[in-house]
Design an enzyme around this catalytic site. Sequence first.
Site, PDB file in Angstrom:
ATOM      1  N   ASP A   1       0.671  -1.651  -0.178  1.00  0.00           N
ATOM      2  CA  ASP A   1       0.222  -0.031   0.506  1.00  0.00           C
ATOM      3  C   ASP A   1       1.026   1.233   0.163  1.00  0.00           C
ATOM      4  O   ASP A   1       0.170   2.322   0.121  1.00  0.00           O
ATOM      5  CB  ASP A   1      -0.911  -0.177   1.550  1.00  0.00           C
ATOM      6  CG  ASP A   1      -0.305  -0.356   2.736  1.00  0.00           C
ATOM      7  OD1 ASP A   1       1.136  -0.070   2.199  1.00  0.00           O
ATOM      8  OD2 ASP A   1      -0.623  -0.843   3.731  1.00  0.00           O
TER       9      ASP A   1
ATOM     10  N   ARG B   1       2.559   7.998   9.043  1.00  0.00           N
ATOM     11  CA  ARG B   1       2.177   9.657   8.296  1.00  0.00           C
ATOM     12  C   ARG B   1       1.147  10.329   9.382  1.00  0.00           C
ATOM     13  O   ARG B   1       1.331  11.331   9.721  1.00  0.00           O
ATOM     14  CB  ARG B   1       2.104   9.489   7.014  1.00  0.00           C
ATOM     15  CG  ARG B   1       3.695   9.788   6.374  1.00  0.00           C
ATOM     16  CD  ARG B   1       2.643  10.372   4.893  1.00  0.00           C
ATOM     17  NE  ARG B   1       4.049  11.332   3.835  1.00  0.00           N
ATOM     18  CZ  ARG B   1       4.437  10.288   3.417  1.00  0.00           C
ATOM     19  NH1 ARG B   1       5.183   9.743   3.943  1.00  0.00           N
ATOM     20  NH2 ARG B   1       5.893  11.538   3.175  1.00  0.00           N
TER      21      ARG B   1
ATOM     22  N   GLU C   1      -1.969   5.047   2.837  1.00  0.00           N
ATOM     23  CA  GLU C   1      -2.090   3.622   2.464  1.00  0.00           C
ATOM     24  C   GLU C   1      -3.502   3.173   1.804  1.00  0.00           C
ATOM     25  O   GLU C   1      -3.475   2.444   1.281  1.00  0.00           O
ATOM     26  CB  GLU C   1      -1.404   2.772   3.756  1.00  0.00           C
ATOM     27  CG  GLU C   1      -0.401   3.217   4.118  1.00  0.00           C
ATOM     28  CD  GLU C   1       0.376   4.187   4.972  1.00  0.00           C
ATOM     29  OE1 GLU C   1      -0.159   4.574   4.650  1.00  0.00           O
ATOM     30  OE2 GLU C   1       1.544   4.207   4.801  1.00  0.00           O
TER      31      GLU C   1
ATOM     32  N   HIS D   1      13.521   4.758  13.153  1.00  0.00           N
ATOM     33  CA  HIS D   1      12.734   5.416  11.718  1.00  0.00           C
ATOM     34  C   HIS D   1      13.559   6.212  10.840  1.00  0.00           C
ATOM     35  O   HIS D   1      13.895   7.108  11.513  1.00  0.00           O
ATOM     36  CB  HIS D   1      11.940   5.221  11.381  1.00  0.00           C
ATOM     37  CG  HIS D   1      10.941   5.726   9.878  1.00  0.00           C
ATOM     38  ND1 HIS D   1      11.560   6.443   8.336  1.00  0.00           N
ATOM     39  CD2 HIS D   1      10.652   4.749   9.147  1.00  0.00           C
ATOM     40  CE1 HIS D   1      11.131   6.094   7.496  1.00  0.00           C
ATOM     41  NE2 HIS D   1      10.198   4.645   7.918  1.00  0.00           N
TER      42      HIS D   1
ATOM     43  N   HIS E   1       6.571   5.350  12.853  1.00  0.00           N
ATOM     44  CA  HIS E   1       6.687   5.938  11.648  1.00  0.00           C
ATOM     45  C   HIS E   1       5.437   6.468  11.134  1.00  0.00           C
ATOM     46  O   HIS E   1       6.124   7.354   9.620  1.00  0.00           O
ATOM     47  CB  HIS E   1       7.350   5.166  10.626  1.00  0.00           C
ATOM     48  CG  HIS E   1       6.980   4.263   9.603  1.00  0.00           C
ATOM     49  ND1 HIS E   1       6.719   3.607  10.014  1.00  0.00           N
ATOM     50  CD2 HIS E   1       6.458   4.415   8.857  1.00  0.00           C
ATOM     51  CE1 HIS E   1       6.129   1.896   9.942  1.00  0.00           C
ATOM     52  NE2 HIS E   1       5.470   3.580   8.331  1.00  0.00           N
TER      53      HIS E   1
ATOM     54  N   GLU F   1      -0.386  -8.986  -0.605  1.00  0.00           N
ATOM     55  CA  GLU F   1      -0.963  -8.701   0.189  1.00  0.00           C
ATOM     56  C   GLU F   1      -2.639  -7.458  -0.388  1.00  0.00           C
ATOM     57  O   GLU F   1      -2.482  -6.574   0.446  1.00  0.00           O
ATOM     58  CB  GLU F   1       0.290  -7.483   0.745  1.00  0.00           C
ATOM     59  CG  GLU F   1      -0.670  -7.648   2.473  1.00  0.00           C
ATOM     60  CD  GLU F   1       0.732  -7.087   3.371  1.00  0.00           C
ATOM     61  OE1 GLU F   1       2.150  -7.186   4.168  1.00  0.00           O
ATOM     62  OE2 GLU F   1       0.580  -5.753   3.815  1.00  0.00           O
TER      63      GLU F   1
END
Length: 383
Positions: free
Chosen positions: A98, A212, A134, A243, A210, A120
């Site tokens: 994604d 967004r 995503e 990250h 991490h 996936e």
Amino acid sequence: MDKLRILSVFGTRPEAIKMAPLVKELAFREGVESLCCVTAQHRQMLDSVLEVFDLKPDWDLDIMTPRQTLSTITSKCLLGMDEAIDGLKPDMILVHGDTSTTFAGALSAFYHQIPVGHVEAGLRTYDKYSPFPEEMNRKLVSAIADLYFCPTENNRNNLRKEGITEGVFVTGNTVIDALKTTVRSEYRFSTEELNRLPYEEKKVLLVTCHRRENYGEPMRNIMLALRQIAEENEDVELVYPVHLSPVVREAVDRYLRGAPRVHLIDPLPADEMHNLMHRCYLVLTDSGGLQEEAPALGKPVLVLRRETERPEAVTAGTVKLAGVVQDDIVTMATRLIRDKAAYENMAKAVNPYGDGRACSRIADAILWHFGRLAERPEDYRGN
Ligand code: UD1
Ligand code: UDP
């Protein structure tokens, strides 16, 4: 008969970890040329995975820039993919999951009228903005794809609700295939900091963060919660491979750095990460991949998000949603640190995500789709 040219496209760390075993499985198959194009949406974190799994890309778009926006990633991938497709002439393009690379890879394949296999497929939260971007990426890829490789039956049902019933296979998640190659009981880490952690005497908490949609207030709350957990529990060591996103690193520096018993380290190579997870006590994360890996290793997970597209392990009882409110995260983590019964209740190895044979099923499905295999592969039906 000409060899089938199957091009796997990926760009970020998790896609690479989950596609590496598939690229290799396809390379073993007679009649298949397994090709690989990396967008390098992630540069260092991708290269680390390529090294661990000994993969050499056939094409590298090298698109990463500091603080890249969704638009720059997508447009640079699209432009680069034109050349890669012209150069590599694939019969099918495989994308994973994604990310922006996933969406741009699928869109580019469509522009070139090349069939798309989505690895996936079928994960959903039904919240357009969470995870962002995503959830929309995977819905858009669903509209483009020709073959859908769903990790679980639940994922297949999600697609069915959207009217997608053709070309759908339940395969298990390839992450379990990857995990089977990396985790070893006698593993030695490359740093003494990790070798010397008191895995038996204390409680090692493994943390990542991490996403967004967690940028800003939620990430601040998460960092402050982690600080409080470390300050209030002397028997805890918190290990956090941070990250490389500058937004994440700023939040860590501002709210968490300097707390006692907190080890802030650089991102780990996948094999080190998997083995650290294997030895730790508890995982706190907003990562998708960790929600699949930790249950397979019998480690409880507190998810630092408001929702999850991976409800299977929540149902199985090894994953709980902790949300993004400081007090809630602290309360739930403290309970698992101090209440042995509550911990034992969650710490059972369950594996709703696969049996380590996902790549084999996906390769079979592709060959069957092209008429190169007589039998449709059987679906993964759980362990
Ligand atoms: C991306 C994916 C996300 C996935 C995550 C896995 C999108 C929109 N997001 O998010 O779905 O969960 O990867 O980690 O596709 N950076 C480096 N070196 C690296 C990697 C990243 O410096 O090796 C820095 C760059 O400055 C970059 C920033 O991190 O601008 C963010 O990377 P990006 O790929 O834009 O988003 P992620 O948050 O990593
Ligand atoms: N991972 C890793 N090193 C790290 C942190 C994570 O190899 O320092 C692995 C982790 O084991 C999992 C994948 O990266 O396989 C998850 O990636 P990430 O959390 O970045 O993305 P997501 O899964 O949320 O999309």
